[in-house]
Design an enzyme around this catalytic site. Structure first.
Site, short mmCIF file in Angstrom:
data_model
loop_
_atom_site.label_atom_id
_atom_site.label_comp_id
_atom_site.label_asym_id
_atom_site.label_seq_id
_atom_site.Cartn_x
_atom_site.Cartn_y
_atom_site.Cartn_z
N ASN A 25 0.83 -1.20 0.00
CA ASN A 25 0.00 0.00 0.00
C ASN A 25 0.87 1.26 0.00
O ASN A 25 2.00 1.24 0.50
CB ASN A 25 -0.92 0.01 1.22
CG ASN A 25 -1.89 -1.14 1.22
OD1 ASN A 25 -2.29 -1.62 0.16
ND2 ASN A 25 -2.26 -1.64 2.39
N VAL A 26 0.33 2.34 -0.52
CA VAL A 26 1.07 3.60 -0.59
C VAL A 26 0.42 4.68 0.29
O VAL A 26 0.76 5.85 0.17
CB VAL A 26 1.17 4.09 -2.05
CG1 VAL A 26 1.91 3.09 -2.90
CG2 VAL A 26 -0.22 4.38 -2.64
N HIS A 44 6.05 -0.40 -2.63
CA HIS A 44 5.60 0.46 -3.72
C HIS A 44 5.64 1.94 -3.36
O HIS A 44 5.08 2.78 -4.07
CB HIS A 44 4.18 0.06 -4.15
CG HIS A 44 4.12 -1.32 -4.73
ND1 HIS A 44 2.95 -2.04 -4.84
CD2 HIS A 44 5.09 -2.12 -5.21
CE1 HIS A 44 3.21 -3.23 -5.35
NE2 HIS A 44 4.51 -3.30 -5.59
N CYS A 52 15.07 12.79 1.03
CA CYS A 52 16.16 13.64 0.53
C CYS A 52 16.99 12.83 -0.47
O CYS A 52 17.47 11.74 -0.13
CB CYS A 52 17.03 14.11 1.69
SG CYS A 52 18.48 15.04 1.16
N THR A 97 -4.61 -9.34 0.60
CA THR A 97 -3.87 -9.16 -0.64
C THR A 97 -4.23 -10.25 -1.63
O THR A 97 -4.42 -11.41 -1.24
CB THR A 97 -2.35 -9.16 -0.38
OG1 THR A 97 -1.66 -9.17 -1.63
CG2 THR A 97 -1.91 -10.38 0.43
#
Length: 351
Positions: A25-26, A44, A52, A97
């Protein structure tokens, strides 16, 4: 907002049962729920993580992202620990999932060579069901609630804390008769970054007859005024939150005295936030806030005060979710469980 399962995983990690999480998941919810970064691989990326490019330091924001494009290879720093922990695992839980996206879908299989087991919880069948020791076709929250009850573990509420800074910049007028000052309420991440949890700000003053109130609707939230240098007053900021927050508004009082310089200080941020969370859980409501840092900039003369605010709280009742649905050898209320008998050797835990 993190779900019951997110918060249950936090408690399992604190109890030493859960060793590592691999997420496709994002949404960044595992980090927001309280999972330590070193125990999480986000294969992902993260819609709210800014990294940075020089030193690699990560910052959790309300903007920017480190989400991968489809053609990008999975980052090594996420894949290597994910593979390592899968090989070491006694049990790999696959929660919600489809196990169809490669190469992530093949990670659970790495535990099998060392005698580990795979448990799959998903509404639909997956391509890896035949490799699993246990397959549960049901809602993840319902299954995890039953597990937490069996382990006698309580799921802590999720407490959302947002940060902002109140900035007051001042300068003398050309005739030196007045102080021109500017009030700005901004994100701690960047002056032009949005404050997505604030809908508007009502600015008023303790001396309502002397100073005119205002309502700020547009971001960035700015107010410019002129007062006599000798005036000391108090600004009352009513922050009106968006509908998704747990309370409609809070008030922050900002004392202003241009004749007296404020002292800089930096409180223990982690301790302050922990105390805010404990108070929110005790009261089971949001709106608590605290000043965590004040700094003074000499040119232009500016005072910056950073505040932490509890903007949401969500409690979970695992009893109402489980309701006896997780049983062996079969489930009820639409939750189906299939179990495979394992004839492999018993594996000694490595932890």
């Amino acid at each position: 907002m993190p779900s019951m399962t997110h918060m249950a995983l936090v408690e399992l990690e604190k109890a030493g049962i859960l060793k590592f999480i691999i997420s496709q998941n994002v949404d960044g919810l595992h980090l927001r729920s309280g999972i330590p970064r070193e125990k999480l691989a986000e294969l992902h990326g993260n819609s709210f993580m800014e990294a940075c490019p020089s030193c690699g330091v990560e910052y959790l924001r309300d903007f920017e992202d480190t989400v991968l494009d489809w053609e990008d290879a999975l980052p090594t720093k996420e894949m290597l620990p994910a593979e390592k922990h899968c090989r070491m695992a006694d049990v790999v839980l696959c929660l919600g999932t489809s196990l169809q996206i490669t190469p992530a879908c093949n990670l659970p299989l790495k535990c099998l060579r060392g005698g580990g087991k795979i448990i799959i919880v998903n509404l639909q069948k997956t391509p890896k069901d035949k490799k699993a020791s246990l397959v549960i076709h049901g809602f993840v929250d319902k299954v995890i609630a039953g597990v937490m009850n069996l382990l006698n573990l309580r799921i802590a509420p999720y407490v959302r804390i947002d940060l902002l800074q109140v900035i007051i910049t001042q300068s003398l007028s050309l005739d030196e008769r007045y102080v021109n000052w500017n009030l700005r309420v901004a994100s701690v991440h960047a002056l032009k970054a949005p404050l997505p949890f604030i809908k508007s700000i009502e600015v008023s003053f303790a001396d309502a007859q002397k100073y005119k109130a205002a309502v700020l609707h547009d971001q960035p939230f700015n107010l410019k005024r002129r007062t006599a240098p000798a005036d000391a007053f108090e600004i009352l900021l009513k922050l009106n939150f968006i509908d998704g927050c747990g309370c409609p508004s809070i008030q922050i009082n900002v004392p202003v005295n241009f004749k007296v310089s404020s002292d800089c200080f930096n409180l223990d941020k982690d301790l302050t936030i922990r105390n805010l969370k404990e108070k929110a859980i005790e009261d089971l409501c949001c709106g608590q806030n605290a000043l965590i840092e004040r700094k003074v900039i000499l040119e232009p003369k500016t005072e910056v005060a950073n505040h932490a605010i509890v903007t949401n709280i969500k409690a979970f009742n695992s009893d109402s979710w489980s309701n006896g649905d997780v049983k062996h050898p079969r489930g009820v209320n639409g939750t189906r469980i299939s179990r495979k008998r394992s004839f492999g050797r018993k594996r000694k835990s490595r932890f």
